[in-house]
Write a protein that holds these residues in place. Structure first.
Motif, short mmCIF file in Angstrom:
data_model
loop_
_atom_site.label_atom_id
_atom_site.label_comp_id
_atom_site.label_asym_id
_atom_site.label_seq_id
_atom_site.Cartn_x
_atom_site.Cartn_y
_atom_site.Cartn_z
N GLN A 141 0.83 -1.19 0.00
CA GLN A 141 0.00 0.00 0.00
C GLN A 141 0.87 1.25 0.00
N LEU A 142 0.32 2.32 -0.55
CA LEU A 142 1.00 3.61 -0.55
C LEU A 142 0.42 4.47 0.56
N VAL A 143 1.26 4.91 1.49
CA VAL A 143 0.83 5.80 2.57
C VAL A 143 1.89 6.88 2.76
N GLY A 144 1.49 7.97 3.39
CA GLY A 144 2.43 9.04 3.70
C GLY A 144 2.36 10.19 2.71
N ALA A 145 2.67 11.38 3.20
CA ALA A 145 2.58 12.60 2.39
C ALA A 145 3.88 12.94 1.68
N TYR A 146 4.70 11.95 1.42
CA TYR A 146 6.00 12.23 0.82
C TYR A 146 5.90 12.74 -0.61
N ALA A 147 4.91 12.29 -1.37
CA ALA A 147 4.75 12.80 -2.74
C ALA A 147 4.49 14.31 -2.71
N GLY A 148 3.69 14.76 -1.74
CA GLY A 148 3.44 16.19 -1.59
C GLY A 148 4.68 16.94 -1.16
N ALA A 149 5.45 16.34 -0.24
CA ALA A 149 6.70 16.97 0.19
C ALA A 149 7.69 17.07 -0.97
N TYR A 150 7.75 16.01 -1.78
CA TYR A 150 8.63 16.04 -2.95
C TYR A 150 8.13 17.05 -3.98
N GLY A 151 6.84 17.30 -4.00
CA GLY A 151 6.31 18.35 -4.87
C GLY A 151 6.84 19.71 -4.46
N LEU A 152 6.91 19.95 -3.14
CA LEU A 152 7.48 21.20 -2.64
C LEU A 152 8.97 21.26 -2.96
N ILE A 153 9.64 20.12 -2.93
CA ILE A 153 11.06 20.08 -3.34
C ILE A 153 11.18 20.45 -4.81
N GLY A 154 10.24 19.97 -5.62
CA GLY A 154 10.24 20.33 -7.05
C GLY A 154 10.05 21.81 -7.25
N SER A 155 9.16 22.41 -6.47
CA SER A 155 8.93 23.86 -6.56
C SER A 155 10.18 24.63 -6.13
N TYR A 156 10.81 24.17 -5.06
CA TYR A 156 12.04 24.81 -4.58
C TYR A 156 13.17 24.65 -5.61
N THR A 157 13.20 23.50 -6.27
CA THR A 157 14.21 23.26 -7.31
C THR A 157 14.04 24.25 -8.45
N LEU A 158 12.79 24.53 -8.83
CA LEU A 158 12.54 25.52 -9.88
C LEU A 158 13.07 26.88 -9.46
N MET A 159 12.87 27.24 -8.19
CA MET A 159 13.37 28.52 -7.70
C MET A 159 14.88 28.58 -7.82
N LEU A 160 15.55 27.49 -7.45
CA LEU A 160 17.01 27.44 -7.58
C LEU A 160 17.44 27.51 -9.04
N TRP A 161 16.71 26.80 -9.89
CA TRP A 161 17.00 26.77 -11.34
C TRP A 161 16.97 28.19 -11.91
N ILE A 162 15.92 28.92 -11.57
CA ILE A 162 15.78 30.29 -12.07
C ILE A 162 16.87 31.17 -11.49
N GLY A 163 17.14 31.01 -10.18
CA GLY A 163 18.17 31.83 -9.54
C GLY A 163 19.55 31.59 -10.10
N LEU A 164 19.90 30.32 -10.31
CA LEU A 164 21.21 30.00 -10.87
C LEU A 164 21.33 30.51 -12.30
N GLY A 165 20.21 30.45 -13.05
CA GLY A 165 20.23 30.97 -14.41
C GLY A 165 20.46 32.47 -14.44
#
Length: 230
Positions: A141-165
């Motif tokens: 079974q799949l349990v836990g909010a980790y997919a949502g947490a990783y979604g926030l990591i994805g959003s943060y990664t975009l912020m870093l991507w834009i900043g580094l660019g």
């Protein structure tokens, strides 16, 4: 004089309300499981609250495949695409996700806003369960909010991507955090048994990164104009 009049800022005051709400809900559910397991509330039946919650709210690939094959989507099972995020295996399992939400949700909320935090989190949760059901054939079974947490990591990664660019630096450095986390999952999988949860986590990350692009002010209009030019 002004220093004496200033009140100390409470820790939660610095966090976007949406982030606090997510952390409180997830932490509160786990707290109920914990005090129930010790018999403090709920009587003898409270010891099995976690197992009962998993049976009723976890995402099961077998249930998903049955709904697909029959073409029937009863609400009691459709809600599993989201509700699995509220149930965790243990207090440690829940605590880690709360830490991710508080740390990364703060940065995402301050950049994109409260509503954006909820959009990223819940679209990533849904994408995680969909990927789990579509790409895997498992009885786990799949349990836990980790997919949502990783979604926030994805959003943060975009912020870093834009900043580094903007600083004309290597933008692929923005993906170092997700690479590190996936590597840790691989190591733990080798030593303690491989878990298929990483499929949902990766889907959550990709979704968070992609959805956040649309949350940038003016992004939909620029994307539409670029498509028209082609």
């Amino acid at each position: 004089m002004n220093d004496y009049n200033q009140r100390p800022e409470m820790p939660f005051n610095a966090l976007p309300p949406a982030v606090v709400a997510l952390a409180v809900v997830i932490g509160g559910i786990e707290l109920l499981f914990q005090i129930g397991s010790y018999g403090i509330i709920g009587g003898p039946n409270a010891v099995g609250w976690r197992i009962t919650a998993m049976e009723q709210f976890a995402f099961f690939d077998a249930v998903f495949e049955a709904m697909r094959s029959e073409g029937s989507w009863p609400l009691e099972h459709v809600i599993r695409f989201v509700t699995y995020a509220g149930v965790h295996y243990s207090i440690t399992h829940a605590a880690m996700v709360v830490v991710f939400i508080l740390a990364l949700g703060k940065m995402v909320g301050e950049t994109f806003g409260n509503i954006a935090v909820l959009i990223v989190f819940f679209t990533s949760i849904i994408a995680g369960s969909l990927a789990y059901g579509l790409f895997l054939d498992t009885n786990v079974q799949l349990v836990g909010a980790y997919a949502g947490a990783y979604g926030l990591i994805g959003s943060y990664t975009l912020m870093l991507w834009i900043g580094l660019g903007a600083m004309q630096q290597n933008q692929f450095r923005a993906f170092s955090l997700i690479g590190f986390l996936l590597a840790i999952q691989l190591v733990f999988g080798l030593f303690f048994g491989r878990s298929p949860d990483w499929v949902a986590d990766l889907a959550g990350f990709v979704t968070g990164f992609s959805v956040s692009i649309l949350l940038i002010p003016g992004a939909p209009r620029r994307i539409f104009e670029r498509i028209r030019q082609r």
